[in-house]
Design a protein around this motif. Sequence first.
Motif, PDB file in Angstrom:
ATOM      1  N   ARG A 140       0.836  -1.212   0.000  1.00  0.00           N
ATOM      2  CA  ARG A 140       0.000   0.000   0.000  1.00  0.00           C
ATOM      3  C   ARG A 140       0.861   1.247   0.000  1.00  0.00           C
ATOM      4  NH1 ARG A 140      -5.254  -1.351   3.543  1.00  0.00           N
ATOM      5  NH2 ARG A 140      -6.292  -2.491   1.890  1.00  0.00           N
ATOM      6  N   ARG A 141       1.926   1.207   0.815  1.00  0.00           N
ATOM      7  CA  ARG A 141       2.818   2.382   0.886  1.00  0.00           C
ATOM      8  C   ARG A 141       3.497   2.604  -0.455  1.00  0.00           C
ATOM      9  NH1 ARG A 141       5.843   1.650   6.513  1.00  0.00           N
ATOM     10  NH2 ARG A 141       4.081   2.109   7.834  1.00  0.00           N
ATOM     11  N   MET A 142       3.864   1.489  -1.112  1.00  0.00           N
ATOM     12  CA  MET A 142       4.521   1.597  -2.421  1.00  0.00           C
ATOM     13  C   MET A 142       3.569   2.206  -3.436  1.00  0.00           C
ATOM     14  SD  MET A 142       6.646  -1.314  -4.498  1.00  0.00           S
ATOM     15  CE  MET A 142       6.699  -2.525  -3.253  1.00  0.00           C
ATOM     16  N   MET A 143       2.313   1.806  -3.358  1.00  0.00           N
ATOM     17  CA  MET A 143       1.311   2.349  -4.289  1.00  0.00           C
ATOM     18  C   MET A 143       1.082   3.827  -4.045  1.00  0.00           C
ATOM     19  SD  MET A 143      -1.718  -0.336  -5.050  1.00  0.00           S
ATOM     20  CE  MET A 143      -2.446   0.696  -6.276  1.00  0.00           C
ATOM     21  N   GLU A 144       1.005   4.212  -2.773  1.00  0.00           N
ATOM     22  CA  GLU A 144       0.786   5.628  -2.444  1.00  0.00           C
ATOM     23  C   GLU A 144       1.974   6.469  -2.874  1.00  0.00           C
ATOM     24  OE1 GLU A 144       0.059   5.577   1.749  1.00  0.00           O
ATOM     25  OE2 GLU A 144      -1.863   4.569   1.470  1.00  0.00           O
ATOM     26  N   LYS A 145       3.161   5.895  -2.712  1.00  0.00           N
ATOM     27  CA  LYS A 145       4.396   6.611  -3.077  1.00  0.00           C
ATOM     28  C   LYS A 145       4.433   6.843  -4.579  1.00  0.00           C
ATOM     29  CE  LYS A 145       9.354   6.079  -2.377  1.00  0.00           C
ATOM     30  NZ  LYS A 145      10.407   5.130  -2.003  1.00  0.00           N
ATOM     31  N   GLU A 146       3.956   5.850  -5.332  1.00  0.00           N
ATOM     32  CA  GLU A 146       4.000   5.970  -6.774  1.00  0.00           C
ATOM     33  C   GLU A 146       2.992   6.986  -7.246  1.00  0.00           C
ATOM     34  OE1 GLU A 146       2.745   2.650  -9.305  1.00  0.00           O
ATOM     35  OE2 GLU A 146       2.659   4.310 -10.726  1.00  0.00           O
ATOM     36  N   GLU A 147       1.836   7.022  -6.579  1.00  0.00           N
ATOM     37  CA  GLU A 147       0.812   7.983  -6.977  1.00  0.00           C
ATOM     38  C   GLU A 147       1.197   9.383  -6.518  1.00  0.00           C
ATOM     39  OE1 GLU A 147      -2.725   6.312  -5.325  1.00  0.00           O
ATOM     40  OE2 GLU A 147      -2.654   4.629  -6.681  1.00  0.00           O
TER      41      GLU A 147
ATOM     42  N   ALA B  10       7.620   6.264 -20.981  1.00  0.00           N
ATOM     43  CA  ALA B  10       6.547   5.900 -21.916  1.00  0.00           C
ATOM     44  C   ALA B  10       5.233   5.706 -21.164  1.00  0.00           C
ATOM     45  CB  ALA B  10       6.926   4.622 -22.662  1.00  0.00           C
ATOM     46  N   ARG B  11       5.322   5.119 -20.013  1.00  0.00           N
ATOM     47  CA  ARG B  11       4.126   4.904 -19.188  1.00  0.00           C
ATOM     48  C   ARG B  11       3.547   6.249 -18.744  1.00  0.00           C
ATOM     49  NH1 ARG B  11       3.545   4.489 -13.924  1.00  0.00           N
ATOM     50  NH2 ARG B  11       5.748   4.297 -13.420  1.00  0.00           N
ATOM     51  N   ALA B  12       4.435   7.161 -18.389  1.00  0.00           N
ATOM     52  CA  ALA B  12       3.978   8.495 -17.944  1.00  0.00           C
ATOM     53  C   ALA B  12       3.341   9.262 -19.100  1.00  0.00           C
ATOM     54  CB  ALA B  12       5.166   9.280 -17.388  1.00  0.00           C
ATOM     55  N   THR B  13       3.892   9.072 -20.291  1.00  0.00           N
ATOM     56  CA  THR B  13       3.333   9.754 -21.470  1.00  0.00           C
ATOM     57  C   THR B  13       1.890   9.305 -21.725  1.00  0.00           C
ATOM     58  OG1 THR B  13       5.554   9.697 -22.414  1.00  0.00           O
ATOM     59  CG2 THR B  13       3.753  10.262 -23.918  1.00  0.00           C
ATOM     60  N   LYS B  14       1.666   8.016 -21.489  1.00  0.00           N
ATOM     61  CA  LYS B  14       0.311   7.478 -21.692  1.00  0.00           C
ATOM     62  C   LYS B  14      -0.575   7.683 -20.471  1.00  0.00           C
ATOM     63  CE  LYS B  14       0.961   5.248 -25.675  1.00  0.00           C
ATOM     64  NZ  LYS B  14       0.172   5.330 -26.882  1.00  0.00           N
ATOM     65  N   ASP B  15      -0.014   8.309 -19.459  1.00  0.00           N
ATOM     66  CA  ASP B  15      -0.757   8.571 -18.214  1.00  0.00           C
ATOM     67  C   ASP B  15      -1.296   7.275 -17.588  1.00  0.00           C
ATOM     68  OD1 ASP B  15      -3.569  10.621 -17.161  1.00  0.00           O
ATOM     69  OD2 ASP B  15      -1.602  10.319 -16.268  1.00  0.00           O
ATOM     70  N   LEU B  16      -0.419   6.299 -17.553  1.00  0.00           N
ATOM     71  CA  LEU B  16      -0.796   5.008 -16.967  1.00  0.00           C
ATOM     72  C   LEU B  16      -0.022   4.786 -15.675  1.00  0.00           C
ATOM     73  CD1 LEU B  16      -0.708   2.560 -20.028  1.00  0.00           C
ATOM     74  CD2 LEU B  16      -2.718   3.126 -18.694  1.00  0.00           C
ATOM     75  N   SER B  17      -0.710   4.285 -14.652  1.00  0.00           N
ATOM     76  CA  SER B  17      -0.002   3.931 -13.430  1.00  0.00           C
ATOM     77  C   SER B  17       0.640   2.560 -13.637  1.00  0.00           C
ATOM     78  CB  SER B  17      -0.967   3.874 -12.252  1.00  0.00           C
ATOM     79  OG  SER B  17      -1.904   2.832 -12.457  1.00  0.00           O
ATOM     80  N   GLN B  18       1.536   2.202 -12.729  1.00  0.00           N
ATOM     81  CA  GLN B  18       2.169   0.880 -12.811  1.00  0.00           C
ATOM     82  C   GLN B  18       1.096  -0.206 -12.717  1.00  0.00           C
ATOM     83  OE1 GLN B  18       5.162   0.462  -9.761  1.00  0.00           O
ATOM     84  NE2 GLN B  18       6.767   1.319 -11.055  1.00  0.00           N
ATOM     85  N   ALA B  19       0.138   0.040 -11.840  1.00  0.00           N
ATOM     86  CA  ALA B  19      -0.916  -0.953 -11.626  1.00  0.00           C
ATOM     87  C   ALA B  19      -1.734  -1.164 -12.899  1.00  0.00           C
ATOM     88  CB  ALA B  19      -1.806  -0.524 -10.466  1.00  0.00           C
ATOM     89  N   LYS B  20      -2.070  -0.058 -13.574  1.00  0.00           N
ATOM     90  CA  LYS B  20      -2.896  -0.155 -14.788  1.00  0.00           C
ATOM     91  C   LYS B  20      -2.130  -0.849 -15.901  1.00  0.00           C
ATOM     92  CE  LYS B  20      -6.665   2.937 -14.342  1.00  0.00           C
ATOM     93  NZ  LYS B  20      -6.461   3.931 -13.296  1.00  0.00           N
ATOM     94  N   LEU B  21      -0.871  -0.481 -16.062  1.00  0.00           N
ATOM     95  CA  LEU B  21      -0.073  -1.117 -17.113  1.00  0.00           C
ATOM     96  C   LEU B  21       0.120  -2.600 -16.798  1.00  0.00           C
ATOM     97  CD1 LEU B  21       1.583  -0.966 -19.692  1.00  0.00           C
ATOM     98  CD2 LEU B  21       3.546  -0.218 -18.324  1.00  0.00           C
ATOM     99  N   ALA B  22       0.364  -2.890 -15.538  1.00  0.00           N
ATOM    100  CA  ALA B  22       0.549  -4.285 -15.126  1.00  0.00           C
ATOM    101  C   ALA B  22      -0.712  -5.097 -15.421  1.00  0.00           C
ATOM    102  CB  ALA B  22       0.890  -4.347 -13.638  1.00  0.00           C
ATOM    103  N   GLU B  23      -1.830  -4.512 -15.127  1.00  0.00           N
ATOM    104  CA  GLU B  23      -3.105  -5.200 -15.361  1.00  0.00           C
ATOM    105  C   GLU B  23      -3.313  -5.431 -16.864  1.00  0.00           C
ATOM    106  OE1 GLU B  23      -7.812  -4.607 -14.236  1.00  0.00           O
ATOM    107  OE2 GLU B  23      -6.345  -3.132 -13.577  1.00  0.00           O
ATOM    108  N   MET B  32       5.915  -5.190 -12.481  1.00  0.00           N
ATOM    109  CA  MET B  32       6.153  -4.014 -13.328  1.00  0.00           C
ATOM    110  C   MET B  32       7.163  -3.091 -12.648  1.00  0.00           C
ATOM    111  SD  MET B  32       5.430  -2.843 -16.233  1.00  0.00           S
ATOM    112  CE  MET B  32       4.153  -3.998 -16.653  1.00  0.00           C
ATOM    113  N   ASN B  33       7.044  -2.948 -11.357  1.00  0.00           N
ATOM    114  CA  ASN B  33       7.976  -2.128 -10.585  1.00  0.00           C
ATOM    115  C   ASN B  33       9.388  -2.684 -10.672  1.00  0.00           C
ATOM    116  OD1 ASN B  33       9.274  -1.539  -7.630  1.00  0.00           O
ATOM    117  ND2 ASN B  33       7.983   0.142  -8.297  1.00  0.00           N
ATOM    118  N   ALA B  34       9.480  -4.017 -10.595  1.00  0.00           N
ATOM    119  CA  ALA B  34      10.791  -4.670 -10.681  1.00  0.00           C
ATOM    120  C   ALA B  34      11.413  -4.472 -12.066  1.00  0.00           C
ATOM    121  CB  ALA B  34      10.664  -6.165 -10.367  1.00  0.00           C
ATOM    122  N   ILE B  35      10.581  -4.508 -13.104  1.00  0.00           N
ATOM    123  CA  ILE B  35      11.087  -4.304 -14.471  1.00  0.00           C
ATOM    124  C   ILE B  35      11.604  -2.875 -14.623  1.00  0.00           C
ATOM    125  CG2 ILE B  35      10.460  -4.215 -16.919  1.00  0.00           C
ATOM    126  CD1 ILE B  35       8.390  -6.430 -16.307  1.00  0.00           C
ATOM    127  N   GLU B  36      10.843  -1.919 -14.133  1.00  0.00           N
ATOM    128  CA  GLU B  36      11.256  -0.508 -14.262  1.00  0.00           C
ATOM    129  C   GLU B  36      12.518  -0.210 -13.458  1.00  0.00           C
ATOM    130  OE1 GLU B  36       8.248   2.379 -13.465  1.00  0.00           O
ATOM    131  OE2 GLU B  36       6.942   1.646 -15.059  1.00  0.00           O
TER     132      GLU B  36
END
Lengths: 147, 66
Positions: A140-147, B10-23, B32-36
């Motif tokens: 959750r903290r990682m997600m909040e940090k990313e947002e 590229a992800r930021a350009t498309k305005d996608l979060s890591q979660a959305k791109l991962a999904e 996705m975080n590990a890849i980046e």
Amino acid sequence: MKLTRYDEFQLSIRHRIAFQTMIITFIMIMISGYVKTFYGTWANPMLEMLVLIMIPAMYFSTLSIAKNAYLQQKDQPALIIILMGLAAVLSGAAVTSNILNGMFTLIENGQLSNQIGSLLLMIYSGGTAIALLIRRTKNRRMMEKEE
Amino acid sequence: MAKNLRLKAARATKDLSQAKLAEAVGVTRQTMNAIENGDYNPSLQLCIAICKALDLTLNDLFWGND
């Protein structure tokens, strides 16, 4: 890519941890064999089985939780945390009750006592529940940090 | 391994979060975080899936000079 139970990163982590778990299991079986040969039976067969299974299982589950490779692709479902916590509380209650009544013994007649079973269950389920909670909080903290 | 900043950009350009791109590509956000972050080298199949999701080529995201 179709959604599978674990993605490729999780699978690679699980395979690595599973290999380490296998090595730990081998070592434990070896130690058990040596102790039985030179000392004698250290626990009754069922308890021996429990110990030899639970310690590697705990290693596997704790490490794969820590590396985000446990319980499918979703973040850990709350139900599992609750169930594990409940199991820990119930077995903890049994152990505590035995300790308070002065009936809890670790070693009986030169062997591990059968009461170790509840203790092991408490440690396993409690440890897993805590690891899941910590992982959930960190995610959750990682997600909040990313947002 | 070096961080994959092109992927992040590229992800930021498309305005996608890591979660959305991962999904979108069928992996977890942590993967996705590990890849980046350069902690994991994705398979070719996954690289292609990410490129398709971001509408870019393999050269743009994973190959070529930084």
